[in-house]
Design an enzyme around this catalytic site. Structure first.
Site, PDB file in Angstrom:
ATOM      1  N   ARG A 141      37.944  30.872  37.745  1.00  0.00           N
ATOM      2  CA  ARG A 141      36.975  29.799  37.998  1.00  0.00           C
ATOM      3  C   ARG A 141      35.777  29.841  37.056  1.00  0.00           C
ATOM      4  O   ARG A 141      35.161  28.797  36.784  1.00  0.00           O
ATOM      5  CB  ARG A 141      36.525  29.823  39.462  1.00  0.00           C
ATOM      6  CG  ARG A 141      37.600  29.352  40.435  1.00  0.00           C
ATOM      7  CD  ARG A 141      37.051  29.225  41.844  1.00  0.00           C
ATOM      8  NE  ARG A 141      36.583  30.497  42.346  1.00  0.00           N
ATOM      9  CZ  ARG A 141      37.272  31.301  43.160  1.00  0.00           C
ATOM     10  NH1 ARG A 141      38.471  30.937  43.585  1.00  0.00           N
ATOM     11  NH2 ARG A 141      36.777  32.446  43.555  1.00  0.00           N
ATOM     12  N   GLU A 194      36.597  46.538  47.722  1.00  0.00           N
ATOM     13  CA  GLU A 194      36.401  46.962  49.110  1.00  0.00           C
ATOM     14  C   GLU A 194      37.585  47.829  49.543  1.00  0.00           C
ATOM     15  O   GLU A 194      37.409  48.906  50.121  1.00  0.00           O
ATOM     16  CB  GLU A 194      36.284  45.719  50.004  1.00  0.00           C
ATOM     17  CG  GLU A 194      35.757  46.025  51.387  1.00  0.00           C
ATOM     18  CD  GLU A 194      35.722  44.754  52.255  1.00  0.00           C
ATOM     19  OE1 GLU A 194      35.377  44.885  53.430  1.00  0.00           O
ATOM     20  OE2 GLU A 194      36.040  43.660  51.751  1.00  0.00           O
TER      21      GLU A 194
END
Lengths: 177, 177
Positions: free
Chosen positions: B62, B99
């Site tokens: 993006r 994460e």
């Protein structure tokens, strides 16, 4: 000046990528050369500025690089053609065959202009498989799709057969070695 | 007119994407709105046109959508920050923690301007992990990197701590719900 520009010199050729025996036409060498990049975008604008195009659909990820400046310059809505699982809204999905196995693309359903003309954009058109799947998906969603654009074309991989009936434009074509 | 533009209205918020409990800020609704897209690119141009920027490095995929029109407008070379295995030339690679698990990014080594100032661009800045890895990679390659830009910022995910010392600009920020 424009006609003297040699786009071929701005496209890097890499042997055996992504696998042995494949000659890869690399457009990142256009992006790092502002003259080459501007040349490509200006050409796209010249070709399509007087056509009635209601939206552009660009193939992930390298297609984004050429579609985005083009759309921004002409004020045309930009629809993303993404791999499965990347778009957060309601999507239409198409699974299509690859040389080995298959792949799936998705488009946001609500982004498709009903009855509108959509131009497909990618950096390179080879087999035409992804663009054909995108065309079918957009047509299922209610758009008309009869135009496709690529910076580079590899006609020896027979995209014109797969995209039969479409008006396919490329800025430069390469033959098989 | 420009100051009256409400960018927030052009950013779709999608609950529970890509997983439950996450509110996803979707920029595809900027791309399908030419006024919103032009607003973003013009803002980027206004912010950086007088800074000394030798290249932009954009995060896949993006980030390409905003970096490409910006680079084309200002005539600045565009370097791609890609996932492992996508770039065909000689690359520098950085693996960084997520994460859960880890990820790897790559940059074409020869695209990095020696001693040049590189601006990092992504659509959204959250934890800052990818941009930090990109900064380290570009600096290993010989560039200076002290600026980052995102359309959307999520400061509650602490990117300013991860990107400490950098000049980070975003067009709109969102707090935690």
């Amino acid at each position: 000046m424009e006609t003297a520009f040699n786009l071929d010199q701005s496209i890097r050729k890499v042997k055996d990528f992504p696998k042995e025996g494949v000659l890869f036409y690399d457009i990142t060498s256009i992006l790092t050369n502002p003259d080459a990049f501007s040349y490509c975008i200006e050409k796209m604008v010249d070709i399509y500025k007087n056509k009635k195009i209601d939206a552009v659909a660009a193939a992930e990820a390298r297609g984004f690089l050429f579609a985005a400046p083009f759309c921004e310059k002409l004020g045309i809505p930009l629809i993303l053609i993404r791999k499965k699982g990347k778009l957060p809204g309601k999507v239409l999905t198409k699974t299509y065959a690859l040389e080995y196995g298959e792949d799936s693309i998705q488009i946001h359903k609500d982004d498709i202009p009903q009855g509108g003309n959509v131009l497909l954009v990618d950096d390179l058109i080879a087999t035409g498989g992804t663009l054909k799947a995108a065309k079918e998906l957009l047509e299922e969603g209610g758009a008309k799709v009869d135009k496709a654009f690529g910076i580079v074309g590899l006609p020896f991989l027979n995209y014109s057969q797969v995209l039969e009936g479409m008006d396919v434009v490329t800025l430069i074509n390469y033959d098989s070695e």
